[in-house]
Write an enzyme that holds these catalytic residues in place. Structure first.
Site, PDB file in Angstrom:
ATOM      1  N   GLU A 114      50.260  22.232  -5.049  1.00  0.00           N
ATOM      2  CA  GLU A 114      49.373  21.509  -4.124  1.00  0.00           C
ATOM      3  C   GLU A 114      48.575  22.461  -3.254  1.00  0.00           C
ATOM      4  OE1 GLU A 114      51.726  18.883  -1.750  1.00  0.00           O
ATOM      5  OE2 GLU A 114      52.428  17.742  -3.487  1.00  0.00           O
ATOM      6  N   HIS A 146      53.353  30.760  -3.032  1.00  0.00           N
ATOM      7  CA  HIS A 146      54.534  30.543  -2.189  1.00  0.00           C
ATOM      8  C   HIS A 146      55.771  30.322  -3.038  1.00  0.00           C
ATOM      9  CE1 HIS A 146      52.469  26.671  -2.838  1.00  0.00           C
ATOM     10  NE2 HIS A 146      53.660  26.096  -2.829  1.00  0.00           N
ATOM     11  N   ILE A 197      57.192  20.828   5.241  1.00  0.00           N
ATOM     12  CA  ILE A 197      56.920  19.612   6.018  1.00  0.00           C
ATOM     13  C   ILE A 197      57.529  18.373   5.348  1.00  0.00           C
ATOM     14  CG2 ILE A 197      54.724  18.867   4.978  1.00  0.00           C
ATOM     15  CD1 ILE A 197      53.603  18.756   7.869  1.00  0.00           C
TER      16      ILE A 197
HETATM   17  P1  DGP Z   1      53.479  23.074  -3.955  1.00  0.00           P
HETATM   18  O1  DGP Z   1      53.433  21.773  -4.693  1.00  0.00           O
HETATM   19  O2  DGP Z   1      54.418  24.039  -4.606  1.00  0.00           O
HETATM   20  O3  DGP Z   1      52.105  23.656  -3.706  1.00  0.00           O
HETATM   21  O4  DGP Z   1      54.143  22.753  -2.556  1.00  0.00           O
HETATM   22  C1  DGP Z   1      53.459  22.758  -1.351  1.00  0.00           C
HETATM   23  C2  DGP Z   1      54.456  22.416  -0.283  1.00  0.00           C
HETATM   24  O5  DGP Z   1      53.858  22.633   0.962  1.00  0.00           O
HETATM   25  C3  DGP Z   1      54.937  20.964  -0.290  1.00  0.00           C
HETATM   26  O6  DGP Z   1      56.335  20.937  -0.548  1.00  0.00           O
HETATM   27  C4  DGP Z   1      54.624  20.451   1.107  1.00  0.00           C
HETATM   28  C5  DGP Z   1      54.322  21.696   1.883  1.00  0.00           C
HETATM   29  N1  DGP Z   1      53.298  21.532   2.892  1.00  0.00           N
HETATM   30  C6  DGP Z   1      52.054  21.035   2.722  1.00  0.00           C
HETATM   31  N2  DGP Z   1      51.365  21.055   3.852  1.00  0.00           N
HETATM   32  C7  DGP Z   1      52.189  21.617   4.778  1.00  0.00           C
HETATM   33  C8  DGP Z   1      52.038  21.915   6.158  1.00  0.00           C
HETATM   34  O7  DGP Z   1      51.009  21.695   6.795  1.00  0.00           O
HETATM   35  N3  DGP Z   1      53.119  22.470   6.788  1.00  0.00           N
HETATM   36  C9  DGP Z   1      54.290  22.738   6.126  1.00  0.00           C
HETATM   37  N4  DGP Z   1      55.283  23.279   6.846  1.00  0.00           N
HETATM   38  N5  DGP Z   1      54.458  22.476   4.826  1.00  0.00           N
HETATM   39  C10 DGP Z   1      53.413  21.911   4.168  1.00  0.00           C
END
Ligand code: DGP
Length: 122
Positions: free
Chosen positions: A99, A104, A34
């Protein structure tokens, strides 16, 4: 730490929140981040409920681990980034700024990505 079934990726897996899906199979789901940090920024998540790489490597079956790893390769192929190159990255725990507490892999591509730490996020 206990897996939080209400985390955002668990909701995406259950179809409660939409995503821009790139790929899905029995073991993994891939969708666009996102908040992209590169022209191509896709997240690949295992279908099972695992918090991070420690949880995944300890508890997932060999079939799940193989299926997930193969899915990452499938996604890279589908995105057309293999020849030019790409980065895979997984944040695990607080110091890595994880986060979302569902394991992932980030796939980043589409530009020169620079040094690994500086190019991503501090
Ligand atoms: P990390 O810091 O590695 O946990 O990255 C989490 C990622 O997830 C961050 O780059 C933004 C993404 N993200 C968070 N919420 C959402 C969502 O609702 N949809 C999508 N597509 N990505 C999300």
């Amino acid at each position: 730490m206990v897996y939080d079934k209400q985390n955002i990726f668990a909701k995406i897996l259950r179809g409660e929140i939409p995503c821009d899906k790139i790929y899905e199979d029995e073991y993994a789901l891939a969708f666009r981040d996102i908040n992209p940090q590169a022209p191509v920024h896709v997240l690949v998540i295992p279908k099972g409920s695992y918090i991070d790489i420690n949880d995944f490597s300890a508890k997932a079956s060999d079939v799940e681990i193989a299926g997930y790893t193969r899915a990452v390769g499938q996604v890279a192929g589908k995105l057309g980034i293999v020849d030019q190159g790409f980065r895979t990255l997984a944040n695990n725990g607080p110091d890595a700024h994880q986060e979302v507490p569902h394991y992932h892999t980030h796939i980043l591509a589409g530009r020169r990505l620079g040094q690994i730490i500086k190019s991503f996020r501090e």
